[in-house]
Design a protein around this motif. Structure first.
Motif, PDB file in Angstrom:
ATOM      1  N   LEU A  61       0.830  -1.201   0.000  1.00  0.00           N
ATOM      2  CA  LEU A  61       0.000   0.000   0.000  1.00  0.00           C
ATOM      3  C   LEU A  61       0.870   1.259   0.000  1.00  0.00           C
ATOM      4  CD1 LEU A  61      -2.827   1.291   0.133  1.00  0.00           C
ATOM      5  CD2 LEU A  61      -2.656   1.166   2.628  1.00  0.00           C
ATOM      6  N   ALA A  62       1.905   1.274   0.808  1.00  0.00           N
ATOM      7  CA  ALA A  62       2.806   2.432   0.855  1.00  0.00           C
ATOM      8  C   ALA A  62       3.476   2.658  -0.499  1.00  0.00           C
ATOM      9  CB  ALA A  62       3.845   2.249   1.954  1.00  0.00           C
ATOM     10  N   HIS A  63       3.873   1.572  -1.156  1.00  0.00           N
ATOM     11  CA  HIS A  63       4.537   1.705  -2.451  1.00  0.00           C
ATOM     12  C   HIS A  63       3.565   2.231  -3.512  1.00  0.00           C
ATOM     13  CE1 HIS A  63       7.931   0.989  -5.097  1.00  0.00           C
ATOM     14  NE2 HIS A  63       7.042   0.591  -6.005  1.00  0.00           N
ATOM     15  N   VAL A  64       2.367   1.673  -3.542  1.00  0.00           N
ATOM     16  CA  VAL A  64       1.348   2.128  -4.491  1.00  0.00           C
ATOM     17  C   VAL A  64       1.027   3.600  -4.261  1.00  0.00           C
ATOM     18  CG1 VAL A  64      -1.100   1.891  -5.066  1.00  0.00           C
ATOM     19  CG2 VAL A  64       0.333  -0.135  -4.936  1.00  0.00           C
ATOM     20  N   MET A  65       0.872   3.974  -3.012  1.00  0.00           N
ATOM     21  CA  MET A  65       0.550   5.376  -2.717  1.00  0.00           C
ATOM     22  C   MET A  65       1.711   6.297  -3.071  1.00  0.00           C
ATOM     23  SD  MET A  65      -2.543   5.033  -2.014  1.00  0.00           S
ATOM     24  CE  MET A  65      -2.905   6.752  -1.670  1.00  0.00           C
ATOM     25  N   ALA A  66       2.942   5.808  -2.955  1.00  0.00           N
ATOM     26  CA  ALA A  66       4.108   6.609  -3.369  1.00  0.00           C
ATOM     27  C   ALA A  66       4.063   6.843  -4.884  1.00  0.00           C
ATOM     28  CB  ALA A  66       5.402   5.915  -2.969  1.00  0.00           C
ATOM     29  N   ILE A  67       3.693   5.817  -5.647  1.00  0.00           N
ATOM     30  CA  ILE A  67       3.589   5.973  -7.104  1.00  0.00           C
ATOM     31  C   ILE A  67       2.480   6.961  -7.456  1.00  0.00           C
ATOM     32  CG2 ILE A  67       2.966   4.790  -9.259  1.00  0.00           C
ATOM     33  CD1 ILE A  67       4.384   2.278  -8.092  1.00  0.00           C
ATOM     34  N   ILE A  68       1.337   6.823  -6.805  1.00  0.00           N
ATOM     35  CA  ILE A  68       0.223   7.736  -7.083  1.00  0.00           C
ATOM     36  C   ILE A  68       0.600   9.173  -6.717  1.00  0.00           C
ATOM     37  CG2 ILE A  68      -2.154   8.348  -6.471  1.00  0.00           C
ATOM     38  CD1 ILE A  68      -2.653   5.302  -6.089  1.00  0.00           C
ATOM     39  N   GLN A  69       1.214   9.344  -5.559  1.00  0.00           N
ATOM     40  CA  GLN A  69       1.617  10.690  -5.157  1.00  0.00           C
ATOM     41  C   GLN A  69       2.664  11.245  -6.115  1.00  0.00           C
ATOM     42  OE1 GLN A  69       3.152  11.179  -1.130  1.00  0.00           O
ATOM     43  NE2 GLN A  69       2.295  13.233  -1.069  1.00  0.00           N
ATOM     44  N   ASP A  70       3.533  10.387  -6.618  1.00  0.00           N
ATOM     45  CA  ASP A  70       4.523  10.828  -7.595  1.00  0.00           C
ATOM     46  C   ASP A  70       3.830  11.305  -8.873  1.00  0.00           C
ATOM     47  OD1 ASP A  70       7.433  10.945  -8.407  1.00  0.00           O
ATOM     48  OD2 ASP A  70       6.642   9.628  -9.987  1.00  0.00           O
ATOM     49  N   TRP A  71       2.784  10.568  -9.307  1.00  0.00           N
ATOM     50  CA  TRP A  71       2.053  11.013 -10.497  1.00  0.00           C
ATOM     51  C   TRP A  71       1.448  12.400 -10.250  1.00  0.00           C
ATOM     52  CZ3 TRP A  71      -2.209  13.152 -12.377  1.00  0.00           C
ATOM     53  CH2 TRP A  71      -2.334  13.189 -13.762  1.00  0.00           C
TER      54      TRP A  71
END
Length: 172
Positions: A61-71
């Motif tokens: 979840l943390a990794h996915v949210m990092a990708i989304i926040q990066d987008w």
């Protein structure tokens, strides 16, 4: 693949689009295919990670949210100048809605934690984009209206739900 920032779509080989920490090169287009580029920006490739997060896998979840926040960080509103980002808005909006719910469910909370406030802002930006750039009463426009309605329901925004409802009615 997701945890090392690798994206795969269609019959092309998987391609590492990030540094493994969720910092993605959103201009990656190794195969020079508009569809590949659009689906990268759709964020739909994060689906399995979002589902794992919903089930309590906090690392994923943390990794996915990092990708989304990066987008969100690398593609500020309005992203209309980037056709891949623009064309995938309705798909990405649905991914953001699912990711938000995964945070709530995965962390077993009822209110979005403060460190995810950026996600609600991103949802509002996406809803605004869908409102201003509606494709009209067509299949594409219907999908946009459904995504807009989803944001309205998620955030308790009657104004967004009303616009979506009016557009869906017009499409009928």
């Amino acid at each position: 693949m997701l945890m090392n920032d690798t994206f795969s779509w269609g019959d092309d080989p998987p391609y590492k689009v990030g540094n493994g920490n969720g910092d993605i090169n959103w201009r990656s287009d190794p195969y020079h295919k508009p569809s590949w580029y659009m689906w990268l920006h759709s964020l739909r490739w994060l689906g399995q990670g979002i589902e794992a997060g919903r089930k309590g896998d906090r690392k994923t979840l943390a990794h996915v949210m990092a990708i989304i926040q990066d987008w969100v960080h690398d593609n500020p509103y309005s992203w209309k100048g980037d056709v891949g980002a623009w064309e995938s808005t309705m798909h990405r909006t649905n991914v953001l809605i699912c990711a938000r719910q995964a945070v709530l469910t995965g962390l077993k909370v009822r209110k979005l934690p403060a460190q995810y406030a950026w996600l609600d802002k991103a949802l509002v930006d996406h809803a605004n984009f869908l409102t201003v750039n509606w494709s009209g009463p067509s299949n594409h426009g219907t999908d946009e209206s459904i995504a807009l309605f989803g944001v309205g329901c998620t955030l308790g925004r009657t104004d967004m739900k009303s616009i979506a409802h009016e557009r869906l009615t017009e499409a009928i």
